[in-house]
Structures are given as structure tokens and as C-alpha cells.
Design a protein around this motif. Structure first.
Motif, PDB file in Angstrom:
ATOM      1  N   LEU A   3       9.790   9.410  -2.044  1.00 21.71           N
ATOM      2  CA  LEU A   3      11.152   9.482  -1.513  1.00 21.71           C
ATOM      3  C   LEU A   3      11.413   8.247  -0.641  1.00 21.71           C
ATOM      4  CD1 LEU A   3      13.353  11.632  -1.778  1.00 21.71           C
ATOM      5  CD2 LEU A   3      12.538  12.645   0.345  1.00 21.71           C
ATOM      6  N   ALA A   4      12.431   7.456  -1.007  1.00 18.17           N
ATOM      7  CA  ALA A   4      12.683   6.177  -0.326  1.00 18.17           C
ATOM      8  C   ALA A   4      12.831   6.300   1.193  1.00 18.17           C
ATOM      9  CB  ALA A   4      13.908   5.501  -0.928  1.00 18.17           C
ATOM     10  N   PRO A   5      13.560   7.315   1.711  1.00 16.59           N
ATOM     11  CA  PRO A   5      13.729   7.374   3.174  1.00 16.59           C
ATOM     12  C   PRO A   5      12.440   7.734   3.911  1.00 16.59           C
ATOM     13  CG  PRO A   5      15.418   8.668   2.050  1.00 16.59           C
ATOM     14  CD  PRO A   5      14.400   8.312   1.033  1.00 16.59           C
ATOM     15  N   GLU A   6      11.374   8.096   3.185  1.00 13.06           N
ATOM     16  CA  GLU A   6      10.113   8.456   3.847  1.00 13.06           C
ATOM     17  C   GLU A   6       9.037   7.401   3.641  1.00 13.06           C
ATOM     18  OE1 GLU A   6       8.892  12.309   2.476  1.00 13.06           O
ATOM     19  OE2 GLU A   6      10.528  13.331   3.513  1.00 13.06           O
TER      20      GLU A   6
ATOM     21  N   ASN B 218      19.216   9.091  -1.437  1.00  7.05           N
ATOM     22  CA  ASN B 218      18.152   8.319  -2.084  1.00  7.05           C
ATOM     23  C   ASN B 218      17.994   6.927  -1.485  1.00  7.05           C
ATOM     24  OD1 ASN B 218      20.445   7.160  -3.067  1.00  7.05           O
ATOM     25  ND2 ASN B 218      19.880   7.279  -5.219  1.00  7.05           N
ATOM     26  N   HIS B 219      18.933   6.496  -0.632  1.00  2.19           N
ATOM     27  CA  HIS B 219      18.809   5.169  -0.010  1.00  2.19           C
ATOM     28  C   HIS B 219      17.940   5.251   1.231  1.00  2.19           C
ATOM     29  CE1 HIS B 219      19.653   1.325   1.750  1.00  2.19           C
ATOM     30  NE2 HIS B 219      20.454   0.989   0.762  1.00  2.19           N
ATOM     31  N   ALA B 220      17.005   4.322   1.334  1.00  2.00           N
ATOM     32  CA  ALA B 220      16.143   4.267   2.509  1.00  2.00           C
ATOM     33  C   ALA B 220      16.974   4.122   3.772  1.00  2.00           C
ATOM     34  CB  ALA B 220      15.201   3.088   2.377  1.00  2.00           C
ATOM     35  N   GLY B 221      16.562   4.842   4.815  1.00 10.28           N
ATOM     36  CA  GLY B 221      17.172   4.648   6.127  1.00 10.28           C
ATOM     37  C   GLY B 221      18.288   5.612   6.469  1.00 10.28           C
TER      38      GLY B 221
ATOM     39  N   GLY C 186       2.381   5.816  -1.360  1.00 10.20           N
ATOM     40  CA  GLY C 186       3.008   6.699  -0.376  1.00 10.20           C
ATOM     41  C   GLY C 186       4.035   7.638  -0.965  1.00 10.20           C
ATOM     42  N   PRO C 187       4.825   8.281  -0.101  1.00  6.97           N
ATOM     43  CA  PRO C 187       5.830   9.239  -0.560  1.00  6.97           C
ATOM     44  C   PRO C 187       6.806   8.579  -1.537  1.00  6.97           C
ATOM     45  CG  PRO C 187       5.668   9.232   1.834  1.00  6.97           C
ATOM     46  CD  PRO C 187       4.844   8.094   1.351  1.00  6.97           C
TER      47      PRO C 187
ATOM     48  N   THR D  28      10.297   0.957   1.311  1.00  9.32           N
ATOM     49  CA  THR D  28      11.749   0.954   1.121  1.00  9.32           C
ATOM     50  C   THR D  28      12.503   0.852   2.453  1.00  9.32           C
ATOM     51  OG1 THR D  28      11.307   3.292   0.709  1.00  9.32           O
ATOM     52  CG2 THR D  28      12.137   2.020  -1.121  1.00  9.32           C
TER      53      THR D  28
ATOM     54  N   ASN E 199       5.155   9.647  10.045  1.00  8.53           N
ATOM     55  CA  ASN E 199       4.762  10.341   8.825  1.00  8.53           C
ATOM     56  C   ASN E 199       3.601   9.622   8.130  1.00  8.53           C
ATOM     57  OD1 ASN E 199       5.398  12.598   7.127  1.00  8.53           O
ATOM     58  ND2 ASN E 199       6.057  11.123   5.577  1.00  8.53           N
ATOM     59  N   PHE E 200       3.673   8.291   8.158  1.00  5.40           N
ATOM     60  CA  PHE E 200       2.598   7.482   7.564  1.00  5.40           C
ATOM     61  C   PHE E 200       1.276   7.757   8.283  1.00  5.40           C
ATOM     62  CE2 PHE E 200       0.021   3.621   7.571  1.00  5.40           C
ATOM     63  CZ  PHE E 200      -0.091   3.358   6.210  1.00  5.40           C
TER      64      PHE E 200
ATOM     65  N   ASP F 136      -0.046  11.124   7.483  1.00  7.02           N
ATOM     66  CA  ASP F 136      -0.626  11.091   6.141  1.00  7.02           C
ATOM     67  C   ASP F 136      -2.085  10.665   6.161  1.00  7.02           C
ATOM     68  OD1 ASP F 136       1.200  11.992   4.412  1.00  7.02           O
ATOM     69  OD2 ASP F 136       1.733  10.057   3.533  1.00  7.02           O
TER      70      ASP F 136
ATOM     71  N   ARG G 210      -4.123  10.824   1.513  1.00  8.62           N
ATOM     72  CA  ARG G 210      -2.898  11.119   2.243  1.00  8.62           C
ATOM     73  C   ARG G 210      -2.806  12.617   2.292  1.00  8.62           C
ATOM     74  NH1 ARG G 210       0.932   6.192   1.251  1.00  8.62           N
ATOM     75  NH2 ARG G 210       1.521   7.031   3.249  1.00  8.62           N
ATOM     76  N   ASN G 211      -2.776  13.134   3.539  1.00  6.69           N
ATOM     77  CA  ASN G 211      -2.970  14.578   3.631  1.00  6.69           C
ATOM     78  C   ASN G 211      -1.907  15.328   4.422  1.00  6.69           C
ATOM     79  OD1 ASN G 211      -3.620  13.701   6.146  1.00  6.69           O
ATOM     80  ND2 ASN G 211      -5.832  13.858   5.851  1.00  6.69           N
ATOM     81  N   SER G 212      -0.788  14.685   4.718  1.00  4.03           N
ATOM     82  CA  SER G 212       0.203  15.402   5.521  1.00  4.03           C
ATOM     83  C   SER G 212       1.144  16.246   4.657  1.00  4.03           C
ATOM     84  CB  SER G 212       1.042  14.442   6.354  1.00  4.03           C
ATOM     85  OG  SER G 212       1.962  13.798   5.535  1.00  4.03           O
ATOM     86  N   GLN G 213       1.131  15.985   3.343  1.00  2.54           N
ATOM     87  CA  GLN G 213       2.010  16.788   2.490  1.00  2.54           C
ATOM     88  C   GLN G 213       1.611  18.255   2.609  1.00  2.54           C
ATOM     89  OE1 GLN G 213       4.442  15.349   0.727  1.00  2.54           O
ATOM     90  NE2 GLN G 213       3.875  13.281   1.342  1.00  2.54           N
TER      91      GLN G 213
ATOM     92  N   ASP H 172      17.791  14.509   1.827  1.00  3.94           N
ATOM     93  CA  ASP H 172      17.719  13.047   1.947  1.00  3.94           C
ATOM     94  C   ASP H 172      18.606  12.381   0.923  1.00  3.94           C
ATOM     95  OD1 ASP H 172      15.540  12.204   3.892  1.00  3.94           O
ATOM     96  OD2 ASP H 172      14.440  13.676   2.697  1.00  3.94           O
TER      97      ASP H 172
ATOM     98  N   TYR I 287       0.833  -1.203   0.000  1.00  6.92           N
ATOM     99  CA  TYR I 287       0.000   0.000   0.000  1.00  6.92           C
ATOM    100  C   TYR I 287       0.874   1.263   0.000  1.00  6.92           C
ATOM    101  CZ  TYR I 287      -2.715   3.824   1.806  1.00  6.92           C
ATOM    102  OH  TYR I 287      -3.256   5.065   1.976  1.00  6.92           O
ATOM    103  N   ASP I 288       1.833   1.325   0.915  1.00  3.30           N
ATOM    104  CA  ASP I 288       2.660   2.538   0.997  1.00  3.30           C
ATOM    105  C   ASP I 288       3.586   2.650  -0.217  1.00  3.30           C
ATOM    106  OD1 ASP I 288       2.857   4.853   2.550  1.00  3.30           O
ATOM    107  OD2 ASP I 288       4.821   4.252   3.292  1.00  3.30           O
TER     108      ASP I 288
END
Lengths: 468, 130
Positions: free
Chosen positions: A50-53, B75-78, A47-48, A57, A375-376, A379, B25-28, B73, A42-43
């Protein structure tokens, strides 16, 4: 005479044993992971970007890989045990289209090796670590592939012959401390139904066609415990063993090319996967692109990873086997020589993955899940957990990571040297001396040094080498 | 058979619940201000640098009374992001110290809150060399 005490059967442990034997135990674990997979799908899809968000990912490339590798180290193949991809198995079997077995020519690890290499190539080419969308597609692809193969064939070919996650887990679990065995082998000799492998009307047998009394290796064992539930004699046990017990046992693995090449590939992919994220890969890509006169990154990366993940392990493995055989003056096939020494690569190979997934990514980023989840929730209008604190990430000072990675690689190297020497000395009729082990020692040393060089290079994660 | 049906029901119910719950999704941060944001970095090498954000309205007039927050950020997660903020620009130019902590592809998100409460956000891509 003092007989060694029988290994402790975890199935008899007070609470754990009941949980493991519980008829719905595996289903419960699978449902939990299925819920997690649905959340990630789903996310990942909505979802965003951007991978870190994004949960897909962050959880897959940080938490799944990190927790998996520590679980394999301290317990065993618990992911395959709780794998959600095989949940539609019952439905797939009902829809069984042909009822055929997996083709005989493919009942080996060559397909698994090819898929594993393909998977790591896709990881680099599509920058999966940077794309929630592609990560979600990969998860979906696992469900579809598992379902289709289960529907078309009678056994579980996806787990045993195809799944790259399963292949990774099987190879890693060869040094895990948990293993399936039987309490009394003589009981199995008189067993008529062999329900542990054949199943019965009430229970499934082993999906990967392992016969419990003959299990000497964790290779191909998904720890599903179907054998435990199927055995009418309550004779199957889950024991704690020494982590090096399997790789020091000369008879644990069949002397097959595919199986032993797999362990070498497992070792080399551990380095190349990290190599894909350090500056020299981009210089190599640019050079190769110039030589080939192409800007197609997919082709360039395919050639690089085919060389690093297949040509190099096969070439160096066969070369070491040839020199080793010549030095030992053994008259045996290269396959036999390779089979004697290849299992010694398992500890170092696993150490490379542990240092990368666990020692670096997980320890440096585990707490990132907190702001991402906050953040999720935000959202979706849930404000109670507050604003995300994006500075959360490492679970220890980053300056500790380099020494930890060094310690892991050195421990793996030492364990591999021990196994190598042990297996050589156990050779019959004549033990093999240090001289014939030398090519393997050089290869192991080269791998360990390569690991440390790659791990100590600064990270540089780019989407493409072809930027100006 | 019962177990199979139960599994199917459970999966369908879960999917339905998730699809129902996840209806938006509404936090943006919504872009309520029609302004131009420009970002430049002194250096695109790993290490300390200075980020220079320029804000102008559609007519090209500088906006100097905004509050800016920046999130860089990998581009790698985490990977832990790099955060910075600034208030009170000079002729629409806001400067802030920033650190590229690693080489590779970065996405820098600039969030702006104007004095009247309107907001704007824009992302900028950088490739940082070691």
C-alpha cells in the motif's frame, strides 16, 4: 561613480565555504542519499504494497519532490550536487567500454525532452504514485542507466542529455539564486590547463563540459563543485544572484530550438502532470479510447501526454512566435523570436510545479513520514517509537492550501510578465513594444488560468479510466 | 584509488548490514481467526457515508462480539487515511460513519479482534467518484 558590490562568494563563507570546498563534501552528501536510496529500494521491494504505508512511495512522491522544489527555489540544484546515481561513476569510468563521446547529433536537449515526456507518461500509465514496487524499479533503473552511460561514453551524458530528474532540475534552476561563476575572468584567459573543465590527474573536471568563466546559466550545472576543486587558481566562485537574473539576461542562453522548447515543455508538463489526477482526464481517456476503439490505457495516455506535453507547447510556442514577429515587423527567424520570449515562461512554469509538489503534496502530507517510519520500525521488531498515528499528515490547515497555491501561481505569472516585458524592451537595436508581446501574454495567461483550474478541481486518483 | 576502494567497501558493508538487519517483517496482524469479513459502503461518492461490516464464521453464524477498526487509504502516497472503529455488532453487522474525503481508488483495511483474542484482516477496494 558607484560600482555595484561584487556578488558574495559562498565559498568564502566561514563554515559553509569550508564544507563546500571539502574534498569529500560531495561524496558525503551522495553517500547520505545513497543510504536513503538503499532504504527505499529495500522497502519498495519488500515492504507494504500500500503506497501510503511504504517509505519508497511516501518519500519519493511526497518528500523528495517537495523538498526538491523548495530547495530549487531557495538555493539551487542541490539534488544533482548530492545525486547518488552518479556514485558508480568512478567504477564505470574504469570499465569504460569504448571511450567514445556522446554522439554529436544527440548533444542537445531533444533526448532529454523525449525522456522527460516518456517519464511523465510512465508516471501516469504505471500509476507510480500508487506502487512501491514500480517506484523501487524506477530508482534502480536510474542507477543502471547512469552506470551504463558512464561506462560507454567518456563524458557524463546521463546528467546532461538523458536524466529526466536532471532535466527538471536544470530547467527549475534557471530561476534559482545560486550560480557558479569566476572571480576574475582575466585569470581564466591566461590559464593553460583549464582544469575546471578538463580536470587533472588529481581532480575531475566538469562532467557536463561547462567552462566556468563562460557560465551564464544554471542549465546543465549539477553544482558538483568539481570545477571549484579543480581550479589551480582558486578562481571559481559560487555566488548569490537575483532569481530572475538569468532569465532577464538576453545572452544567458544560446538561441537554440531545443533549449527554448524545453522551457515550454517544462511549463506544459507542470499542468498535464496535475491534470492526470483530476476527473476530466478520465472523461478524455474514455472518449479517446472510444474514438480509437481500444482499451489499451498505455496507448491512450501516450497520445494524450504527447499532445499536451509536446504538440501543444511546440504548436502554441511557434504560433505565438509567428504572430509576435509579424506584429513587431522584425525580419528574423522564428527561432530567434522564440528564443527572445521562451525564457519568460520559466517563472510561471516553476510556479506551477511549486504549487503542485510543494504547495499541495508536501504541505498536505509531510508529517505522513512519521507513522510510515514507525510502521517500518514495527515491521522489524522495533517497538520503542510506539504505534503509528496515521492521522498525521498536513503541516498546516488544509484550508490554507488553496490560497497558497493561488499566491504561488499569481507570483509566477507576475514574474513571467515582468521578464517578458524586460526582454522585449532590451531588444536591440530597437526595443519591442507591448503589441508584439501580446501573443505571449495571452499564452502565459492561458497557462496560469489552466493551472488554477486544474489545481482547484477535486482530486481523483484512479489506477485506470476504464472502470465501470 | 583509495577513495574508490573505500566507497566500494562502504557500499558493500551497508548493503550487508541492511540485508542482515532486515530479515523479516512482522508487524502485519496475523490472521488467526478463520472468519468471513464482508464490507459494504452506503455510497461511493465523495462525502459522508456509512460502512457496513458483516462478520460470520465459516458456518455462516454471525459474530457480534468483535472489535473492528477500519483504515481507508487513498492509493496516492501521503494522503491522510480515514479511520473508524466499532464494537458490538447486531447479528454480526457493524455500522460506522465513514467519509470518502477524495475521489479515486481507495483501499479499505478491516482489522478484526474477536472476543477470544484471535484476529483477522481483509482489504477491500473501492473507486470513489466526485
Amino acid at each position: 561613480m558607484h560600482a555595484p558590490p561584487p556578488p558574495k562568494n559562498l565559498l568564502n563563507a566561514p563554515l559553509l565555504g569550508r564544507l563546500l570546498r571539502w574534498r569529500w563534501g560531495r561524496l558525503f552528501g551522495q553517500m547520505l542519499l545513497l543510504l536513503a536510496a538503499i532504504l527505499l529500494l529495500y522497502d519498495g521491494f519488500t515492504g507494504p504494497p500500500l503506497a501510503p504505508e511504504n517509505l519508497a512511495t511516501v518519500i519519493i512522491w511526497v518528500h523528495y519532490r517537495g523538498i526538491l522544489i523548495f530547495t530549487l527555489l531557495f538555493a539551487g540544484n542541490l539534488f544533482c550536487m548530492n545525486c547518488p546515481f552518479t556514485l558508480p561513476r568512478t567504477l564505470a569510468r574504469k570499465l569504460s567500454l569504448s571511450g567514445k563521446r556522446w554522439p554529436r547529433q544527440l548533444r542537445n536537449k531533444w533526448t532529454a525532452i523525449a525522456v522527460l515526456i516518456l517519464y511523465f507518461w510512465l508516471f501516469e500509465w504505471l500509476d507510480l504514485w500508487a506502487s512501491p514496487l514500480f517506484t523501487a524499479w524506477i530508482i534502480l533503473a536510474y542507477f543502471i542507466a547512469a552506470f551504463v552511460l558512464e561506462a560507454v561514453f567518456t563524458e557524463s551524458p546521463f546528467c546532461k542529455y538523458v536524466c529526466p530528474l536532471g532535466t527538471f532540475n536544470f530547467a527549475s534552476a534557471t530561476i534559482s539564486p545560486l550560480q557558479i561563476t569566476v572571480n576574475t575572468p582575466s585569470t581564466c584567459k591566461t590559464c593553460v590547463g583549464k582544469e575546471c573543465v578538463n580536470g587533472s590527474n588529481q581532480t575531475l573536471g566538469c562532467g557536463t563540459q561547462l567552462f566556468a568563466p563562460r557560465i551564464t546559466s544554471n542549465m546543465d550545472c549539477t553544482l558538483c563543485l568539481d570545477c571549484v576543486r579543480a581550479c589551480p587558481h582558486d578562481n571559481v566562485a559560487l555566488i548569490l544572484r537575483h532569481p530572475l537574473a538569468e532569465v532577464t539576461n538576453a545572452n544567458a542562453w544560446p538561441r537554440r530550438w531545443d533549449l527554448n522548447i524545453l522551457i515550454l515543455v517544462f511549463a506544459f508538463t507542470g499542468i498535464s502532470n496535475a491534470f492526470g489526477m483530476v476527473p476530466p482526464i478520465y472523461a478524455l481517456e474514455a472518449w479517446l479510447a472510444g474514438v480509437l476503439g481500444t482499451n489499451n490505457e498505455g496507448i491512450v495516455l501516450l497520445l494524450i501526454f504527447a499532445a499536451l506535453n509536446f504538440a501543444l507547447p511546440v504548436g502554441l510556442g511557434l504560433g505565438a512566435a509567428w504572430i509576435s514577429r509579424a506584429l513587431s515587423k522584425q525580419s528574423e527567424s522564428l527561432r530567434v523570436t522564440l528564443s527572445r520570449y521562451a525564457p519568460a515562461f520559466a517563472p510561471l512554469a516553476f510556479a506551477g510545479w511549486l504549487a503542485h509538489y510543494g504547495g499541495f503534496h508536501f504541505l498536505s502530507s509531510a508529517l505522513a513520514i512519521i507513522p510510515v517510519f514507525q510502521n517500518f520500525l514495527l515491521d522489524h521488531g522495533i517497538t520503542a517509537p510506539g504505534q503509528p498515528d496515521w492521522s498525521l499528515g498536513p503541516i498546516m490547515p488544509l484550508s490554507w492550501l488553496d490560497p497558497i497555491e493561488l499566491g504561488i501561481v499569481l507570483a509566477g505569472f507576475a514574474a513571467s510578465l515582468y521578464v517578458l516585458n524586460y526582454r522585449a524592451r532590451q531588444n536591440r537595436p530597437k526595443p519591442i513594444g507591448l503589441g508584439a508581446q501580446l501573443p505571449w501574454i495571452v499564452l502565459l495567461l492561458g497557462l496560469a488560468v489552466a493551472m488554477l483550474i486544474v489545481f482547484y478541481l477535486p482530486m481523483e486518483m484512479r489506477g485506470s479510466a476504464f472502470f465501470s | 584509488m583509495d577513495a574508490y576502494l573505500n566507497i566500494k567497501r562502504f557500499v558493500l558493508l551497508t548493503l550487508l548490514l541492511i540485508l542482515t538487519a532486515c530479515n523479516g517483517r512482522n508487524s502485519q496482524q496475523p490472521n488467526t481467526a478463520d472468519i468471513r469479513i464482508n464490507a459494504a459502503a452506503d455510497s461511493t461518492q465523495v462525502g459522508q457515508t456509512e460502512l457496513i461490516i458483516t462478520l460470520t464464521d465459516n458456518a455462516g453464524n454471525p459474530i457480534s462480539d468483535a472489535a473492528i477498526s477500519v483504515k481507508g487509504d487513498m492509493n496516492h502516497a501521503g494522503m491522510v487515511p480515514v479511520l473508524a472503529d466499532a464494537t458490538g455488532g447486531e447479528d454480526g453487522v457493524y455500522k460506522m460513519p465513514f467519509e470518502w474525503t477524495m475521489g479515486g481508488d481507495w483501499v479499505v483495511t478491516v482489522d478484526v479482534v474477536l472476543a477470544d483474542g484471535r484476529t483477522a484482516s481483509q482489504q477491500f477496494d473501492y473507486t470513489i467518484a466526485n
